[in-house]
Design a protein around this motif. Sequence first.
Motif, PDB file in Angstrom:
ATOM      1  N   SER A   1       0.826  -1.194   0.000  1.00 46.68           N
ATOM      2  CA  SER A   1       0.000   0.000   0.000  1.00 46.68           C
ATOM      3  C   SER A   1       0.865   1.251   0.000  1.00 46.68           C
ATOM      4  O   SER A   1       2.036   1.206   0.376  1.00 46.68           O
ATOM      5  N   VAL A   2       0.289   2.368  -0.395  1.00 45.93           N
ATOM      6  CA  VAL A   2       0.894   3.669  -0.128  1.00 45.93           C
ATOM      7  C   VAL A   2       0.452   4.079   1.266  1.00 45.93           C
ATOM      8  O   VAL A   2      -0.739   4.095   1.573  1.00 45.93           O
ATOM      9  N   GLN A   3       1.410   4.380   2.109  1.00 42.19           N
ATOM     10  CA  GLN A   3       1.105   4.879   3.446  1.00 42.19           C
ATOM     11  C   GLN A   3       1.965   6.106   3.692  1.00 42.19           C
ATOM     12  O   GLN A   3       3.168   5.995   3.920  1.00 42.19           O
ATOM     13  N   ARG A   4       1.359   7.265   3.620  1.00 43.75           N
ATOM     14  CA  ARG A   4       2.106   8.506   3.800  1.00 43.75           C
ATOM     15  C   ARG A   4       2.312   8.801   5.286  1.00 43.75           C
ATOM     16  O   ARG A   4       1.631   8.238   6.145  1.00 43.75           O
ATOM     17  N   SER A   5       3.258   9.702   5.539  1.00 45.01           N
ATOM     18  CA  SER A   5       3.705   9.934   6.923  1.00 45.01           C
ATOM     19  C   SER A   5       2.754  10.786   7.732  1.00 45.01           C
ATOM     20  O   SER A   5       2.804  10.772   8.971  1.00 45.01           O
ATOM     21  N   GLY A   6       1.895  11.568   7.065  1.00 49.23           N
ATOM     22  CA  GLY A   6       1.039  12.498   7.783  1.00 49.23           C
ATOM     23  C   GLY A   6       1.727  13.798   8.129  1.00 49.23           C
ATOM     24  O   GLY A   6       1.123  14.695   8.726  1.00 49.23           O
TER      25      GLY A   6
END
Length: 486
Positions: A436-441
């Motif tokens: 998945s793409v999981q961005r850092s926030g």
Amino acid sequence: MKKNIIKISLAALTAFVSLTSCDRNLDQVSSINEPVEQAMSRPESFRQALDGAYTSLKGAGYYNGDTGSQLIMGDLTTDNLIRTASGRNSNFAASNFEFSSDNSQTTGLYSAAYLVISRANFVLANTNNGVLSGTQKANIEAEARALRAIVHFDLVRAYSKIPTQSADAKTSIGIYYAEKYDPLNNSASRNLTVEQVYDKIIADLLFAADNITQNDADKGRLSKAAVYGLLSRVNLYKGDYDNTIKYGELALGLSPSVTQRANFSKIWKDKEGDNINDGVLFQVLNSAAEQNTVGVAYNQAVPALRSEFVVDYDLYTAYTASDVRKPAYFTTSAYSGETYNHVTKYAGNGGPANIVPIKYLRGAEVLLNVAEAYYRSGNPASALTLLNKLRNERYSSFTPGTETGQALLDAILKERRLELAFENDRWYTLKRLGLSVQRSGKGDLFDGTGAPAVEQTLSAGSYKWQWPIPITAIQANPNIKQNDKY
């Protein structure tokens, strides 16, 4: 009888284009119209036509323009980049996973790629007319088939599944593989599976590997070392790790450098001098005379540096102070009262801003392909040796690593992300690994504060990993099937 007329001109949309560039010496041909059989009666015309195919890689949707450039699309769709609040919102929809068949951000590659393929096929359609012979003929045909292959690869990994992405990927729908020059073709269909498309790509590359004679010194044209390196890339995506190793080692045997630490910053700057191509296997040439400002998708100087996208804070801090890549890739400076970590990998140095050659394939990527393949084939010792070779050239203070097991694979993939950031790799690495793409926030400012990305995740099972076919292509040829759910 109506004759096919061809225009010899850089601006022509036909397959025959002469290339004039300060990067290499080519015979210049005046702009004229003449029948194909006359134009292709001269041996030098084949080289000019093939250089026209190479030149098409600089078209909008491939490696040029603000929108949809492959220099940035593989990163802004992932956790590598974040949109700035002070930018112009170029490519915002794609960064927010809003893919659609009428948006050139994700569809621009489609027509741009088939133009390159058409021009390569034009050359191939004329190689048996008796004008060329021997090694000259073999090399032209090999180059054209290799170029055709890698552009089909760029298409199939974007618009179809990647073989290692999921259990059904190999038998899922592929893309149209154009093997003949037919620019008005409106009956083509996506009648091949992903695996069949990969087989055709590999067949073209293997022919090229056996027949190409192009000198490796000219990085703007495909060479045997580059073709072997591209075979390692394609086989890694296919999940054929034995051949990833085989052809990657052949490439590194012919061109062993992964760019020495002392030369690393030089290869990203468009300046004359020694070692500016150290570790480069194939690049798309660019020069001030052409005014292809390929770096504008990232930022512009107005006069302060104004970025459309900046590096994600977590990625930025993953580069240590001793990492030679950090100053080569980034510049921290203010725009409109806020400070950002700008990506200046393509900003240039000493000439017109944002005009630099595009590194399509480097030895460092080939090494990382082989290291990962060694690990997945049960040879962690060889994987670690290669990984340490790369890390030794990137860190000013480096003690050889001793990782084993999952930690070793994690280290290989980490270095891949750090090394190939902003080179159209991250999206496709996540895709081929089924992640998945999981961005850092984190936000867009230099310290991680500021405005975060709107969308933070894209699940591994999303249909959006296969980009939409442009609606204009389907309107022109209803036989082209749209990807599911678009």
